[in-house]
Design an enzyme around this catalytic site. Structure first.
Site, short mmCIF file in Angstrom:
data_model
loop_
_atom_site.label_atom_id
_atom_site.label_comp_id
_atom_site.label_asym_id
_atom_site.label_seq_id
_atom_site.Cartn_x
_atom_site.Cartn_y
_atom_site.Cartn_z
N ASP A 1 -8.14 4.40 -4.45
CA ASP A 1 -8.94 5.41 -3.78
C ASP A 1 -8.03 6.07 -2.75
O ASP A 1 -7.82 5.57 -1.66
CB ASP A 1 -10.17 4.77 -3.12
CG ASP A 1 -11.06 5.81 -2.44
OD1 ASP A 1 -10.63 6.98 -2.33
OD2 ASP A 1 -12.17 5.45 -2.01
N TYR B 1 -13.95 1.59 2.42
CA TYR B 1 -15.05 2.53 2.21
C TYR B 1 -14.71 3.40 1.01
O TYR B 1 -13.61 3.93 0.91
CB TYR B 1 -15.24 3.41 3.45
CG TYR B 1 -16.34 4.44 3.32
CD1 TYR B 1 -17.68 4.06 3.23
CD2 TYR B 1 -16.04 5.80 3.29
CE1 TYR B 1 -18.69 5.01 3.12
CE2 TYR B 1 -17.05 6.76 3.19
CZ TYR B 1 -18.37 6.36 3.10
OH TYR B 1 -19.36 7.30 2.98
N LYS C 1 -10.86 14.96 0.67
CA LYS C 1 -10.27 15.39 1.94
C LYS C 1 -9.13 16.41 1.78
O LYS C 1 -9.42 17.59 1.58
CB LYS C 1 -9.88 14.16 2.76
CG LYS C 1 -11.14 13.31 3.05
CD LYS C 1 -11.01 12.16 4.00
CE LYS C 1 -12.38 11.60 4.34
NZ LYS C 1 -12.68 10.27 3.85
C1 LIG Z 1 -13.96 9.76 3.06
C2 LIG Z 1 -13.75 8.75 2.00
C3 LIG Z 1 -14.54 8.71 0.84
C4 LIG Z 1 -15.76 9.58 0.68
O1 LIG Z 1 -15.46 10.93 0.64
P1 LIG Z 1 -16.62 12.01 0.97
O2 LIG Z 1 -15.97 13.32 0.68
O3 LIG Z 1 -16.99 11.80 2.41
O4 LIG Z 1 -17.75 11.71 0.06
C5 LIG Z 1 -14.19 7.84 -0.17
N1 LIG Z 1 -13.13 7.03 -0.06
C6 LIG Z 1 -12.35 7.02 1.04
C7 LIG Z 1 -11.17 6.12 1.10
C8 LIG Z 1 -12.65 7.86 2.12
O5 LIG Z 1 -11.91 7.81 3.23
#
Ligand SMILES: *Cc1c(COP(=O)(O)O)cnc(C)c1O
Length: 426
Positions: free
Chosen positions: A237, A142, A265
Site C-alpha cells: 500500500d 491504515y 495522495k
Molecule cells: C490515506 C491512506 C489510504 C486511504 O486513502 P484515501 O484517499 O483517504 O481513501 C490508504 N492507505 C494508506 C497507506 C493511506 O495513508
C-alpha cells in the site's frame, strides 16, 4: 473569538464533528480546527489571516508545495473542455502508459478515486486471482476505511481511541488476519495456521499511519519470501510512500517487488485519485477482461488525470527532486535529533526520507504497541506550541510530517527554532 472558532460552531451543527474526515478534528489536542483558505509553496493561511509553515501538505499530495503553477495551469486548461464525460479519454491512456513505462512492477493499472477504493479493489483482485479468501494485514497500518480493513487500524481510528468501528460486521472482517509490524514471525505463524488459505499480505512498506515506523532491515524481504512460499500475493500500500520515497516508491527505495501496488495522495496532485496496478496476469482479472468487478463513474476523469499526470511528469523529469527533498528532510530531522540529544528530551524521532514523526516516549517505536506508548498529552502540548508559533502539524501523534521540496533551508531553520524553543520550555 476568531473566524475559525465561529466557523467551527456552525460546522458542528451540520457536519458530524464539524469535519469531513476525522483526522482534521482538533478534539484530542483540546482546540478547534483551523479553517484554511489558501496555500502556496510551504505556507498555508487560515481564515483569520494567520500564516503557517505547513507539514500536512494535504496529507502528502503537495510534494511540490501548494499551488504548483504547472499543475494548476494544466488543470485549468483541462476544465475548459468539460469536467467529466464518463467515457474513455486520451489522457487516461497517457497516465496509464506513463506509470507502466516508469514503474517496473506495474504492467497494467486501473484508476479509481481514492486510496480506500484502490486498496479495496486490489484485495478483491488478489482474492479473485488466488481463489483464496484470507488477507494478512499489520496492526497500526491504515488501508482506508473499507469494512475488511477496519481492523487494528492506525490513523484517525487510533487517535479516536476506538479499537475498530461500529457498523462493521464480523462477517466483513472474519477473513482479515492481523500480524505485528516488523515481526516476521507473527506473519509466518498466520501462514502456518492458515495454510493454502491466504490470498495476500498487505502492508504499508513504511508504516505512516501509527506515526512513522520504518520497516526493519529484512522485514519487507521476509514478507516477499513468505508470500512466495505460501503462493500468496504481496500488496504494497504505497498511498503515502508511492512517488514520495522515490519515483518507484518504497518498492524502489527498498528494492523489494510487490505483486500489486496501491497509490493515492501524490498520484492525484491534490485531486481525488487512487490507482492499483501490478503484473499483467493479475490485472487481467479485472472486469471487463476478467471476472473481478470494479467500476467508477468519475474514475479517470480528465481533470483529476490532468493534475495527476502533470505532477508525475514533473517528478520524473526533475530526477534531482528526490535528492533535494531528502537533503532538506535530513536537515530537519537530523537537526531535530541533535536537539533531542542536546536537551536530553525523552523522545524518539522516526524518519524515512521526507516522512517523520516525533514520539513522546523513551522506548523505541517499532510497531503499533510501542507507538501507542507515546504520551499523547505531551504531544498535544507540543502541537499547540508549534501552532501558536506558526508551524502547522497534523493534530495527531499518529500521523506523519510531510515535507515538500518548497520547504527550503530558511523554512527548515524557522521550524527548528520553534522546536528548540519548545524543548527549552520543557
Ligand atoms: C490515506 C491512506 C489510504 C486511504 O486513502 P484515501 O484517499 O483517504 O481513501 C490508504 N492507505 C494508506 C497507506 C493511506 O495513508
Amino acid at each position: 473569538m476568531g473566524r475559525s472558532e465561529e466557523l467551527f460552531k456552525e460546522a458542528v451543527r451540520y457536519i458530524p464533528g464539524g469535519v469531513n474526515s476525522p483526522v482534521r478534528a482538533y478534539g484530542n489536542v483540546g482546540m478547534t480546527p483551523r479553517f484554511m483558505q489558501e496555500a502556496t509553496g510551504p505556507y498555508i493561511v487560515d481564515v483569520d489571516g494567520n500564516r503557517y509553515i505547513d507539514y500536512i501538505c494535504s496529507w502528502g499530495p503537495m510534494i511540490f508545495g501548494h499551488a504548483n503553477q504547472e499543475v494548476l495551469s494544466k488543470v485549468v486548461a483541462a476544465c475548459q473542455h468539460g469536467l467529466s464525460f464518463g467515457t474513455a479519454t486520451e489522457i487516461e491512456v497517457d497516465v496509464a502508459k506513463f506509470i507502466c513505462d516508469h514503474i517496473p512492477h506495474v504492467e497494467m493499472v486501473r484508476m479509481v478515486n481514492s486510496g480506500t477504493e484502490a486498496v479495496m479493489s486490489a484485495l478483491r483482485v488478489a482474492r479473485g486471482f488466488t481463489g483464496r479468501e484470507k488477507i494478512v494485514k499489520f496492526a497500526g497500518c491504515y488501508h482506508g476505511h473499507s469494512d475488511a480493513m477496519l481492523v487494528s487500524v492506525g490513523s484517525g481510528v487510533m487517535t479516536a481511541g476506538v479499537p475498530d468501528s461500529l457498523g462493521v460486521t464480523k462477517g466483513a472482517t472474519k477473513d482479515t488476519l492481523t500480524a505485528t509490524y516488523n515481526d516476521l514471525e507473527s506473519a509466518a505463524d498466520l501462514f502456518s495456521a492458515n495454510e493454502g488459505e491466504i490470498a495476500a499480505v498487505i502492508v504499508e512498506p513504511v508504516g505512516a499511519n501509527m506515526g512513522v515506523v520504518p520497516p526493519k532491515p529484512g522485514f519487507l524481504e521476509g514478507l516477499r519470501k513468505l508470500c512466495d512460499e505460501g503462493n500468496a500475493l504481496l500488496i504494497f500500500d504505497e498511498v503515502i510512500t508511492g512517488f514520495r520515497l522515490a519515483f518507484g516508491g518504497a518498492a524502489e527505495y527498498y528494492g523489494v517487488t510487490p505483486d500489486l501496488v496501491t497509490y493515492g495522495k501524490i498520484i492525484g496532485g491534490g485531486m481525488p485519485v487512487g490507482a492499483y496496478g501490478g503484473r499483467r496476469e493479475i490485472m487481467e482479472m479485472v472486469s471487463p477482461v476478467g471476472g473481478v468487478y470494479q467500476a467508477g463513474t468519475l474514475s479517470g476523469n480528465p481533470i483529476a488525470m490532468a493534475a495527476g499526470i502533470t505532477q508525475l511528469q514533473i517528478l520524473h523529469r526533475s530526477k534531482d527532486m528526490y535528492t533535494r527533498l531528502n537533503v532538506l528532510s535530513q536537515q530537519l530531522y537530523g537537526e531535530m535529533e541533535q536537539l533531542i540529544e542536546q536537551y536530553h528530551m525523552p523522545y524518539q524521532l522516526n524518519h524515512v526520507g521526507s516522512l517523520g514523526s516525533l514520539f513522546f516516549t523513551e522506548q523505541e517505536v517499532i510497531d503499533y504497541g510501542s507507538a501507542k506508548a507515546s504520551d499523547t498529552v505531551a504531544f498535544a502540548e507540543y502541537f499547540r506550541f508549534m501552532l501558536e508559533h506558526g508551524i502547522h502539524l497534523a493534530p495527531s501523534q499518529f500521523e506523519a510530517m510531510f515535507l515538500s521540496c518548497m520547504h527550503e533551508e530558511d523554512v527548515i531553520a524557522e521550524t527548528l527554532n520553534v522546536v528548540e524553543a519548545f524543548f527549552k520550555s520543557k
